[in-house]
Design a protein around this motif. Sequence first.
Motif, PDB file in Angstrom:
ATOM      1  N   SER A 199      -0.324  -7.112  18.013  1.00  0.00           N
ATOM      2  CA  SER A 199       0.165  -6.338  16.869  1.00  0.00           C
ATOM      3  C   SER A 199      -0.028  -7.154  15.593  1.00  0.00           C
ATOM      4  O   SER A 199       0.180  -8.379  15.592  1.00  0.00           O
ATOM      5  N   ALA A 200      -0.442  -6.473  14.525  1.00  0.00           N
ATOM      6  CA  ALA A 200      -0.658  -7.157  13.248  1.00  0.00           C
ATOM      7  C   ALA A 200      -0.252  -6.250  12.100  1.00  0.00           C
ATOM      8  O   ALA A 200      -0.402  -5.021  12.175  1.00  0.00           O
ATOM      9  N   ARG A 201       0.249  -6.860  11.052  1.00  0.00           N
ATOM     10  CA  ARG A 201       0.607  -6.159   9.825  1.00  0.00           C
ATOM     11  C   ARG A 201       0.092  -6.973   8.649  1.00  0.00           C
ATOM     12  O   ARG A 201       0.328  -8.187   8.570  1.00  0.00           O
ATOM     13  N   LEU A 202      -0.580  -6.324   7.729  1.00  0.00           N
ATOM     14  CA  LEU A 202      -1.051  -7.004   6.526  1.00  0.00           C
ATOM     15  C   LEU A 202      -1.217  -5.984   5.419  1.00  0.00           C
ATOM     16  O   LEU A 202      -1.176  -4.766   5.655  1.00  0.00           O
ATOM     17  N   VAL A 203      -1.411  -6.476   4.193  1.00  0.00           N
ATOM     18  CA  VAL A 203      -1.579  -5.617   3.028  1.00  0.00           C
ATOM     19  C   VAL A 203      -2.905  -5.972   2.359  1.00  0.00           C
ATOM     20  O   VAL A 203      -3.199  -7.146   2.114  1.00  0.00           O
ATOM     21  N   LEU A 204      -3.705  -4.946   2.068  1.00  0.00           N
ATOM     22  CA  LEU A 204      -4.957  -5.117   1.343  1.00  0.00           C
ATOM     23  C   LEU A 204      -4.899  -4.304   0.058  1.00  0.00           C
ATOM     24  O   LEU A 204      -4.280  -3.233   0.012  1.00  0.00           O
ATOM     25  N   ASN A 205      -5.551  -4.812  -0.979  1.00  0.00           N
ATOM     26  CA  ASN A 205      -5.670  -4.081  -2.230  1.00  0.00           C
ATOM     27  C   ASN A 205      -7.017  -3.367  -2.237  1.00  0.00           C
ATOM     28  O   ASN A 205      -8.070  -4.009  -2.190  1.00  0.00           O
ATOM     29  N   ARG A 206      -6.992  -2.041  -2.288  1.00  0.00           N
ATOM     30  CA  ARG A 206      -8.227  -1.264  -2.178  1.00  0.00           C
ATOM     31  C   ARG A 206      -9.203  -1.582  -3.309  1.00  0.00           C
ATOM     32  O   ARG A 206     -10.440  -1.531  -3.126  1.00  0.00           O
ATOM     33  N   ARG A 207      -8.683  -1.949  -4.482  1.00  0.00           N
ATOM     34  CA  ARG A 207      -9.556  -2.255  -5.614  1.00  0.00           C
ATOM     35  C   ARG A 207     -10.360  -3.534  -5.396  1.00  0.00           C
ATOM     36  O   ARG A 207     -11.421  -3.722  -6.005  1.00  0.00           O
ATOM     37  N   ASP A 208      -9.871  -4.423  -4.549  1.00  0.00           N
ATOM     38  CA  ASP A 208     -10.632  -5.623  -4.210  1.00  0.00           C
ATOM     39  C   ASP A 208     -11.945  -5.270  -3.517  1.00  0.00           C
ATOM     40  O   ASP A 208     -12.872  -6.093  -3.467  1.00  0.00           O
ATOM     41  N   TYR A 209     -12.017  -4.061  -2.981  1.00  0.00           N
ATOM     42  CA  TYR A 209     -13.205  -3.614  -2.253  1.00  0.00           C
ATOM     43  C   TYR A 209     -13.916  -2.466  -2.967  1.00  0.00           C
ATOM     44  O   TYR A 209     -14.698  -1.729  -2.360  1.00  0.00           O
ATOM     45  N   GLY A 210     -13.655  -2.349  -4.263  1.00  0.00           N
ATOM     46  CA  GLY A 210     -14.368  -1.379  -5.074  1.00  0.00           C
ATOM     47  C   GLY A 210     -13.954   0.062  -4.870  1.00  0.00           C
ATOM     48  O   GLY A 210     -14.682   0.978  -5.271  1.00  0.00           O
ATOM     49  N   ILE A 211     -12.796   0.293  -4.259  1.00  0.00           N
ATOM     50  CA  ILE A 211     -12.283   1.651  -4.096  1.00  0.00           C
ATOM     51  C   ILE A 211     -11.284   1.879  -5.224  1.00  0.00           C
ATOM     52  O   ILE A 211     -10.096   1.554  -5.119  1.00  0.00           O
ATOM     53  N   ASN A 212     -11.778   2.429  -6.335  1.00  0.00           N
ATOM     54  CA  ASN A 212     -11.034   2.408  -7.590  1.00  0.00           C
ATOM     55  C   ASN A 212     -10.549   3.774  -8.070  1.00  0.00           C
ATOM     56  O   ASN A 212     -10.032   3.885  -9.185  1.00  0.00           O
ATOM     57  N   TRP A 213     -10.685   4.802  -7.258  1.00  0.00           N
ATOM     58  CA  TRP A 213     -10.327   6.143  -7.720  1.00  0.00           C
ATOM     59  C   TRP A 213      -8.864   6.209  -8.156  1.00  0.00           C
ATOM     60  O   TRP A 213      -7.985   5.613  -7.527  1.00  0.00           O
ATOM     61  N   GLN A 214      -8.624   6.950  -9.229  1.00  0.00           N
ATOM     62  CA  GLN A 214      -7.249   7.246  -9.621  1.00  0.00           C
ATOM     63  C   GLN A 214      -7.187   8.658 -10.188  1.00  0.00           C
ATOM     64  O   GLN A 214      -8.185   9.203 -10.679  1.00  0.00           O
ATOM     65  N   HIS A 215      -6.019   9.257 -10.113  1.00  0.00           N
ATOM     66  CA  HIS A 215      -5.800  10.619 -10.583  1.00  0.00           C
ATOM     67  C   HIS A 215      -6.043  10.694 -12.089  1.00  0.00           C
ATOM     68  O   HIS A 215      -5.722   9.769 -12.830  1.00  0.00           O
ATOM     69  N   ASN A 216      -6.614  11.817 -12.539  1.00  0.00           N
ATOM     70  CA  ASN A 216      -6.962  11.970 -13.957  1.00  0.00           C
ATOM     71  C   ASN A 216      -5.749  11.883 -14.870  1.00  0.00           C
ATOM     72  O   ASN A 216      -5.831  11.327 -15.984  1.00  0.00           O
ATOM     73  N   THR A 217      -4.635  12.439 -14.449  1.00  0.00           N
ATOM     74  CA  THR A 217      -3.458  12.492 -15.326  1.00  0.00           C
ATOM     75  C   THR A 217      -2.270  11.674 -14.826  1.00  0.00           C
ATOM     76  O   THR A 217      -1.330  11.424 -15.584  1.00  0.00           O
ATOM     77  N   VAL A 218      -2.313  11.284 -13.560  1.00  0.00           N
ATOM     78  CA  VAL A 218      -1.222  10.482 -12.987  1.00  0.00           C
ATOM     79  C   VAL A 218      -1.829   9.212 -12.389  1.00  0.00           C
ATOM     80  O   VAL A 218      -2.191   9.174 -11.214  1.00  0.00           O
ATOM     81  N   PRO A 219      -1.960   8.144 -13.179  1.00  0.00           N
ATOM     82  CA  PRO A 219      -2.683   6.953 -12.733  1.00  0.00           C
ATOM     83  C   PRO A 219      -2.147   6.331 -11.443  1.00  0.00           C
ATOM     84  O   PRO A 219      -2.914   5.766 -10.669  1.00  0.00           O
ATOM     85  N   ASN A 220      -0.829   6.416 -11.225  1.00  0.00           N
ATOM     86  CA  ASN A 220      -0.268   5.768 -10.037  1.00  0.00           C
ATOM     87  C   ASN A 220      -0.041   6.758  -8.888  1.00  0.00           C
ATOM     88  O   ASN A 220       0.787   6.523  -8.010  1.00  0.00           O
ATOM     89  N   TRP A 221      -0.771   7.856  -8.919  1.00  0.00           N
ATOM     90  CA  TRP A 221      -0.610   8.850  -7.847  1.00  0.00           C
ATOM     91  C   TRP A 221      -0.892   8.222  -6.491  1.00  0.00           C
ATOM     92  O   TRP A 221      -0.155   8.408  -5.530  1.00  0.00           O
ATOM     93  N   VAL A 222      -1.973   7.448  -6.390  1.00  0.00           N
ATOM     94  CA  VAL A 222      -2.301   6.722  -5.161  1.00  0.00           C
ATOM     95  C   VAL A 222      -2.157   5.230  -5.431  1.00  0.00           C
ATOM     96  O   VAL A 222      -2.750   4.701  -6.375  1.00  0.00           O
ATOM     97  N   GLY A 223      -1.367   4.545  -4.639  1.00  0.00           N
ATOM     98  CA  GLY A 223      -1.159   3.114  -4.828  1.00  0.00           C
ATOM     99  C   GLY A 223      -2.402   2.292  -4.547  1.00  0.00           C
ATOM    100  O   GLY A 223      -3.321   2.722  -3.846  1.00  0.00           O
ATOM    101  N   ASP A 224      -2.429   1.098  -5.108  1.00  0.00           N
ATOM    102  CA  ASP A 224      -3.545   0.173  -4.878  1.00  0.00           C
ATOM    103  C   ASP A 224      -3.391  -0.587  -3.568  1.00  0.00           C
ATOM    104  O   ASP A 224      -4.387  -0.873  -2.890  1.00  0.00           O
TER     105      ASP A 224
END
Length: 202
Positions: free
Chosen positions: A157-182
Amino acid sequence: MFRKCLVVVAMLSLLFIAPAGNATSYNVDTNHSTIGFNVSILGGLSKVSGKFTSFAVVIDYDEADVTKSSVTANIKADSINTGIEKRDAHLKTADFFDVAKYPEITFQSKRVEKKGNQLVATGTFTMHGVSKEISIPFTVTGKVTNPTTKIITYGFSARLVLNRRDYGINWQHNTVPNWVGDEVEIELDLITSRPVENKTSQ
């Protein structure tokens, strides 16, 4: 004297060709294992969970000396499943995983070590065409020996946290920037099946 030299050479040859450790190579039982993730919505007001349903993981595990262990993982990016068909289709586009261009997510360990009471696998993780060295802390959840076949099944079993932006996955909602967390919480729950056959021929 010549015969003694031959004996010494033979012994040295055996040392060099002998395996480095006693790690046994296991396939992971994909039907009873999970590679999952969670991502926050609106700064933590909610959370979306998902998993990848198509993957192959091979674990070389040496219980006596974990440093002789290793892990190789290959995940099919287009097997992402969050339970919402329309959302999954969006996640497969260039806004997120761009599965047509980057069909695989991979991890290849370079070393496994024990740090205190924690085991850590360090290696190269590649996603969305970006490769980074990461460390994955994990635990052995136990082992079961089949009384008939004597085959051992291990749980990890493993648990870890990755930041999607570190891998170039940068999409964000047009009007709600924090709709999807990094930050994406990764949850790995794996059990082995039987040892890999004909490992020496691979």
